[in-house]
Scaffold this motif. Structure first.
Motif, PDB file in Angstrom:
ATOM      1  N   ASP A  50      21.408  42.686  39.609  1.00 29.71           N
ATOM      2  CA  ASP A  50      22.062  42.752  38.305  1.00 29.71           C
ATOM      3  C   ASP A  50      23.164  43.806  38.271  1.00 29.71           C
ATOM      4  OD1 ASP A  50      20.288  40.844  37.486  1.00 29.71           O
ATOM      5  OD2 ASP A  50      18.971  42.222  36.398  1.00 29.71           O
ATOM      6  N   ARG A  51      24.371  43.369  37.844  1.00 28.55           N
ATOM      7  CA  ARG A  51      25.483  44.314  37.677  1.00 28.55           C
ATOM      8  C   ARG A  51      26.424  43.772  36.611  1.00 28.55           C
ATOM      9  NH1 ARG A  51      28.101  47.295  42.660  1.00 28.55           N
ATOM     10  NH2 ARG A  51      27.762  49.081  41.288  1.00 28.55           N
ATOM     11  N   TYR A  52      26.921  44.699  35.805  1.00 30.48           N
ATOM     12  CA  TYR A  52      27.905  44.371  34.762  1.00 30.48           C
ATOM     13  C   TYR A  52      29.182  45.115  35.114  1.00 30.48           C
ATOM     14  CZ  TYR A  52      30.043  43.901  30.121  1.00 30.48           C
ATOM     15  OH  TYR A  52      30.890  43.605  29.073  1.00 30.48           O
ATOM     16  N   PHE A  53      30.287  44.391  35.275  1.00 29.58           N
ATOM     17  CA  PHE A  53      31.543  44.981  35.751  1.00 29.58           C
ATOM     18  C   PHE A  53      32.528  45.171  34.598  1.00 29.58           C
ATOM     19  CE2 PHE A  53      29.611  42.756  39.288  1.00 29.58           C
ATOM     20  CZ  PHE A  53      29.645  43.713  40.285  1.00 29.58           C
ATOM     21  N   ASP A  54      32.907  46.420  34.394  1.00 29.18           N
ATOM     22  CA  ASP A  54      33.828  46.773  33.313  1.00 29.18           C
ATOM     23  C   ASP A  54      35.028  47.496  33.926  1.00 29.18           C
ATOM     24  OD1 ASP A  54      35.161  47.544  31.033  1.00 29.18           O
ATOM     25  OD2 ASP A  54      33.420  48.442  30.047  1.00 29.18           O
ATOM     26  N   GLY A  55      36.175  46.834  33.949  1.00 30.07           N
ATOM     27  CA  GLY A  55      37.371  47.444  34.526  1.00 30.07           C
ATOM     28  C   GLY A  55      38.440  46.385  34.715  1.00 30.07           C
ATOM     29  N   TYR A  56      39.534  46.769  35.357  1.00 28.74           N
ATOM     30  CA  TYR A  56      40.619  45.822  35.615  1.00 28.74           C
ATOM     31  C   TYR A  56      40.622  45.336  37.063  1.00 28.74           C
ATOM     32  CZ  TYR A  56      42.477  47.126  31.055  1.00 28.74           C
ATOM     33  OH  TYR A  56      42.628  47.339  29.702  1.00 28.74           O
ATOM     34  N   TRP A  57      40.135  46.144  38.012  1.00 29.18           N
ATOM     35  CA  TRP A  57      39.964  45.735  39.400  1.00 29.18           C
ATOM     36  C   TRP A  57      41.276  45.258  40.013  1.00 29.18           C
ATOM     37  CZ3 TRP A  57      35.435  47.859  39.731  1.00 29.18           C
ATOM     38  CH2 TRP A  57      34.559  47.777  38.630  1.00 29.18           C
ATOM     39  N   GLN A  58      42.326  46.095  39.863  1.00 29.50           N
ATOM     40  CA  GLN A  58      43.665  45.739  40.327  1.00 29.50           C
ATOM     41  C   GLN A  58      43.845  46.082  41.808  1.00 29.50           C
ATOM     42  OE1 GLN A  58      46.317  47.839  37.663  1.00 29.50           O
ATOM     43  NE2 GLN A  58      45.990  46.410  36.000  1.00 29.50           N
ATOM     44  N   ASP A  59      43.102  45.402  42.632  1.00 32.62           N
ATOM     45  CA  ASP A  59      43.150  45.642  44.073  1.00 32.62           C
ATOM     46  C   ASP A  59      42.762  44.340  44.762  1.00 32.62           C
ATOM     47  OD1 ASP A  59      42.578  46.427  46.771  1.00 32.62           O
ATOM     48  OD2 ASP A  59      42.281  48.495  46.095  1.00 32.62           O
ATOM     49  N   GLU A  60      43.655  43.809  45.576  1.00 32.55           N
ATOM     50  CA  GLU A  60      43.383  42.510  46.194  1.00 32.55           C
ATOM     51  C   GLU A  60      42.208  42.540  47.153  1.00 32.55           C
ATOM     52  OE1 GLU A  60      46.412  40.821  48.632  1.00 32.55           O
ATOM     53  OE2 GLU A  60      46.335  42.429  50.127  1.00 32.55           O
ATOM     54  N   ARG A  61      41.771  43.721  47.557  1.00 29.84           N
ATOM     55  CA  ARG A  61      40.617  43.795  48.446  1.00 29.84           C
ATOM     56  C   ARG A  61      39.348  43.259  47.782  1.00 29.84           C
ATOM     57  NH1 ARG A  61      41.051  49.954  50.380  1.00 29.84           N
ATOM     58  NH2 ARG A  61      41.820  50.129  48.219  1.00 29.84           N
ATOM     59  N   TYR A  62      39.349  43.211  46.448  1.00 28.04           N
ATOM     60  CA  TYR A  62      38.195  42.657  45.752  1.00 28.04           C
ATOM     61  C   TYR A  62      38.133  41.130  45.859  1.00 28.04           C
ATOM     62  CZ  TYR A  62      37.352  47.204  43.530  1.00 28.04           C
ATOM     63  OH  TYR A  62      37.069  48.541  43.294  1.00 28.04           O
ATOM     64  N   PHE A  63      39.254  40.512  46.233  1.00 29.55           N
ATOM     65  CA  PHE A  63      39.254  39.037  46.234  1.00 29.55           C
ATOM     66  C   PHE A  63      40.094  38.399  47.335  1.00 29.55           C
ATOM     67  CE2 PHE A  63      42.230  40.732  43.020  1.00 29.55           C
ATOM     68  CZ  PHE A  63      43.432  40.243  43.480  1.00 29.55           C
ATOM     69  N   ILE A  64      40.587  39.184  48.275  1.00 25.77           N
ATOM     70  CA  ILE A  64      41.476  38.631  49.293  1.00 25.77           C
ATOM     71  C   ILE A  64      40.775  37.575  50.145  1.00 25.77           C
ATOM     72  CG2 ILE A  64      40.951  40.434  50.982  1.00 25.77           C
ATOM     73  CD1 ILE A  64      44.345  38.654  50.386  1.00 25.77           C
ATOM     74  N   ASP A  65      39.465  37.680  50.316  1.00 29.21           N
ATOM     75  CA  ASP A  65      38.747  36.716  51.153  1.00 29.21           C
ATOM     76  C   ASP A  65      38.639  35.337  50.505  1.00 29.21           C
ATOM     77  OD1 ASP A  65      38.428  38.561  53.148  1.00 29.21           O
ATOM     78  OD2 ASP A  65      36.389  39.132  52.589  1.00 29.21           O
ATOM     79  N   CYS A  66      38.938  35.242  49.219  1.00 30.79           N
ATOM     80  CA  CYS A  66      38.943  33.914  48.580  1.00 30.79           C
ATOM     81  C   CYS A  66      40.348  33.603  48.042  1.00 30.79           C
ATOM     82  CB  CYS A  66      37.885  33.811  47.479  1.00 30.79           C
ATOM     83  SG  CYS A  66      38.053  34.954  46.110  1.00 30.79           S
ATOM     84  N   ARG A  67      41.345  34.025  48.800  1.00 30.10           N
ATOM     85  CA  ARG A  67      42.740  33.829  48.388  1.00 30.10           C
ATOM     86  C   ARG A  67      43.049  32.363  48.080  1.00 30.10           C
ATOM     87  NH1 ARG A  67      47.991  35.521  48.401  1.00 30.10           N
ATOM     88  NH2 ARG A  67      49.542  34.063  49.182  1.00 30.10           N
ATOM     89  N   ARG A  68      42.600  31.460  48.936  1.00 30.96           N
ATOM     90  CA  ARG A  68      42.919  30.048  48.727  1.00 30.96           C
ATOM     91  C   ARG A  68      42.299  29.537  47.428  1.00 30.96           C
ATOM     92  NH1 ARG A  68      46.968  27.524  49.274  1.00 30.96           N
ATOM     93  NH2 ARG A  68      47.187  28.820  51.156  1.00 30.96           N
ATOM     94  N   THR A  69      41.097  29.970  47.131  1.00 32.92           N
ATOM     95  CA  THR A  69      40.452  29.580  45.868  1.00 32.92           C
ATOM     96  C   THR A  69      41.272  30.068  44.683  1.00 32.92           C
ATOM     97  OG1 THR A  69      38.238  29.621  46.844  1.00 32.92           O
ATOM     98  CG2 THR A  69      38.384  29.834  44.448  1.00 32.92           C
ATOM     99  N   ILE A  70      41.761  31.279  44.760  1.00 33.05           N
ATOM    100  CA  ILE A  70      42.520  31.855  43.652  1.00 33.05           C
ATOM    101  C   ILE A  70      43.870  31.153  43.487  1.00 33.05           C
ATOM    102  CG2 ILE A  70      43.666  33.965  42.838  1.00 33.05           C
ATOM    103  CD1 ILE A  70      41.319  35.493  44.180  1.00 33.05           C
ATOM    104  N   LEU A  71      44.525  30.862  44.594  1.00 35.35           N
ATOM    105  CA  LEU A  71      45.793  30.137  44.515  1.00 35.35           C
ATOM    106  C   LEU A  71      45.598  28.758  43.890  1.00 35.35           C
ATOM    107  CD1 LEU A  71      47.401  31.027  47.965  1.00 35.35           C
ATOM    108  CD2 LEU A  71      48.129  31.849  45.717  1.00 35.35           C
ATOM    109  N   ASN A  72      44.488  28.129  44.205  1.00 35.19           N
ATOM    110  CA  ASN A  72      44.205  26.813  43.621  1.00 35.19           C
ATOM    111  C   ASN A  72      43.809  26.917  42.150  1.00 35.19           C
ATOM    112  OD1 ASN A  72      44.719  25.394  45.992  1.00 35.19           O
ATOM    113  ND2 ASN A  72      42.608  25.584  46.721  1.00 35.19           N
TER     114      ASN A  72
END
Length: 288
Positions: free
Chosen positions: A111-133
């Protein structure tokens, strides 16, 4: 269970949603949802824009799910109060005030609740293709955008100048000043021969008065996308061959969504006026 709070303008919503997608791929066995409750009474931007723009339908956390691991706020006003007076719970993950990258976000199960903006591509670079789609804009339909799009080629350059709410703001002022844009234009001109510059800003008159003297290529001032259609500026930025961005999540995404494999992105090496700030731009971008 993991819950991502979404709040803010378009660019920040996209960072938060990108984290949501990344968590879903990283923890496929867990229930990953979003908390949109703070948009009630929030009048600073255009609401939960990404749902309308990209036709998104994320899984929404229930009140009971939020209460299980964090605090439920029925509106933005109560969140502003609660975040200052209520203690941090062990299951709450609040972004560092210094914007430091937190590797536990993608490592810690449960369990985790995330509060922030997370302006760093390292949080999601591994799913880049998913995000582009996921972040695919609807086609242009109006004459102005279609006409400009037709003029763009691989040597077209976007310039984003954010003034307005940044002028006089101690956190953001003095970073992307006139010297920054002069150096950025010189730098990108050392890599390519720009065919045109597309200027995006909430202060177009300032741009007309200050940028023309050191731009040698044709300039197009984009001043027709406003209100709920303002996202079209980001869409046009992503269609340019190269990008000069401001210290703004809006043009960050305009550059990140640019799929030109040879693109050059010029960005300010200082993003915000914070001591020991851990904010990090993509390594392949040119910082000045």
């Amino acid at each position: 269970m993991k819950i991502v709070k979404i709040l803010g303008g378009l660019g920040n919503q996209m960072f938060q949603y990108a984290l949501y997608l990344s968590l879903k791929e990283t923890f496929p066995q867990e229930n990953v949802t979003v908390d949109l409750s703070c948009f009630h009474g929030y009048h600073l931007h255009n609401g939960f824009e990404i749902a309308r723009i990209f036709s998104l339908h994320p899984d929404k956390a229930t009140v009971m799910e939020i209460l299980r691991i964090a605090y439920y706020y029925p509106n933005y006003f109560f969140w502003q109060i609660g975040k200052r007076v209520l203690p941090q719970r062990k299951t709450m993950c609040t972004e560092s005030t210094k914007l430091l990258f937190d590797k536990s976000v993608l490592q810690r199960e449960g369990d985790r609740y995330f509060d922030g903006y997370w302006q760093d591509e390292r949080y999601f670079i591994d799913c880049r293709r998913t995000i582009l789609n996921t972040f695919k804009f609807p086609p242009f339909t109006d004459d102005n955008n279609l006409a400009l799009l037709k003029k763009m080629d691989t040597n077209s350059v976007s310039i984003h100048v954010r003034r307005g709410d940044y002028v006089g703001n101690k956190l953001y002022q003095g970073i992307c000043d006139l010297n920054y844009y002069r150096e950025a234009i010189m730098k990108i001109s050392s890599y390519i021969s720009p065919s045109m510059f597309c200027v995006f800003s909430n202060d177009i008159e300032w741009c007309r008065d200050n940028l023309e003297s050191f731009i040698k290529a044709p300039i197009y001032y984009v001043d027709w996308n406003s209100g709920t259609e303002s996202y079209r500026d980001m869409q046009l930025m992503s269609c340019c061959g190269h990008n000069i961005i401001a210290n703004s999540s809006f043009s960050w995404w305009g550059a990140w969504l640019n799929q030109n494999s040879s693109k050059i992105v010029i960005a300010p090496k200082r993003w915000i006026n914070l001591k020991n700030c851990g904010f990090m731009l993509p390594s392949r971008w040119v910082k000045i």
